[in-house]
Design an enzyme around this catalytic site. Sequence first.
Site, PDB file in Angstrom:
ATOM      1  N   GLN A  30       7.068   3.376   3.955  1.00  0.00           N
ATOM      2  CA  GLN A  30       7.457   4.942   3.633  1.00  0.00           C
ATOM      3  C   GLN A  30       7.922   5.575   4.838  1.00  0.00           C
ATOM      4  O   GLN A  30       7.320   5.460   6.091  1.00  0.00           O
ATOM      5  CB  GLN A  30       6.435   5.335   2.899  1.00  0.00           C
ATOM      6  N   HIS A  57       3.057   1.186   3.271  1.00  0.00           N
ATOM      7  CA  HIS A  57       2.278   1.701   1.929  1.00  0.00           C
ATOM      8  C   HIS A  57       1.679   0.528   1.583  1.00  0.00           C
ATOM      9  O   HIS A  57       0.454   0.696   1.249  1.00  0.00           O
ATOM     10  CB  HIS A  57       3.526   2.126   0.904  1.00  0.00           C
ATOM     11  N   PHE A 107      -7.563   4.355   2.292  1.00  0.00           N
ATOM     12  CA  PHE A 107      -6.167   4.041   1.708  1.00  0.00           C
ATOM     13  C   PHE A 107      -6.173   2.529   1.803  1.00  0.00           C
ATOM     14  O   PHE A 107      -5.824   1.882   0.975  1.00  0.00           O
ATOM     15  CB  PHE A 107      -5.121   4.497   2.819  1.00  0.00           C
ATOM     16  N   GLU A 111      -5.549  -0.135  -1.272  1.00  0.00           N
ATOM     17  CA  GLU A 111      -4.572  -1.069  -1.379  1.00  0.00           C
ATOM     18  C   GLU A 111      -5.130  -2.690  -1.350  1.00  0.00           C
ATOM     19  O   GLU A 111      -4.672  -3.423  -2.049  1.00  0.00           O
ATOM     20  CB  GLU A 111      -3.718  -1.166  -0.146  1.00  0.00           C
ATOM     21  N   HIS A 115      -4.329  -4.374  -4.868  1.00  0.00           N
ATOM     22  CA  HIS A 115      -3.127  -5.351  -4.676  1.00  0.00           C
ATOM     23  C   HIS A 115      -3.738  -6.645  -4.096  1.00  0.00           C
ATOM     24  O   HIS A 115      -3.336  -7.327  -4.502  1.00  0.00           O
ATOM     25  CB  HIS A 115      -2.108  -4.698  -4.128  1.00  0.00           C
TER      26      HIS A 115
END
Length: 222
Positions: A30, A57, A107, A111, A115
């Site tokens: 990003q 990101h 953050f 992630e 993911h």
Amino acid sequence: MKTHLLLIKLLTLLVLSTSQHFDFFYLVQQWPGSQCDSKFSCCYPTKGKPKPDFGIHGLWPNWINGSYPSNCDSNSPFNSSEIIDLVSQMESHWPTLSCPSNDGQKFWGYEWNKHGTCSKSVLDQHDFFSTTLKLKTQINLLGALQDAGIHPNGSEYTMTSIRDAIKGARGYTPWIECNRDVSGNSQLYQIYLCVDSSGSRFIECPVTLAKKCSPSIKFPLF
């Protein structure tokens, strides 16, 4: 009772095994200027404003049918001690812009939990982050754009010129996502590139995502 418990364990393993099968990754980066110049605004990390570059990101496992696995293993939560040697790189290349200001651990944890746990069959936690960092450095999106005369100076550029600059320099067709600045103008927000399921090389994306940009978009300052 023992048979019942064994059946539950087998079903759990089957679900985890199925959820961790995937076809490819999206490497998503990003532009921080577009995150900050929007109605959602942003906050800089506790160590200060990031450098003007695309930030990671995430690295997201996906299926060719357009869907994706998520939160695949609650028994393998993010453990910051496993990436101590990567923190300085993470702060530079994977900075958080969420508010209030923080060090990025939340953050990165998000992630991994959403993911990364779905790619455990290929990448453990350390490999998940180190591989993503290597891919980001290898592709160097900002360099590709600037070499084509596309600079983050508030000017507008065509979607076609941005896409062609990246494909021409790096060999792979990106998918470009836009958001809106505080005045409602379409601006370059995120760039997606595809990586094979081993996380080792870039590939042409097997799925075409819906476009969310105007033909001409702003590349804002940061």
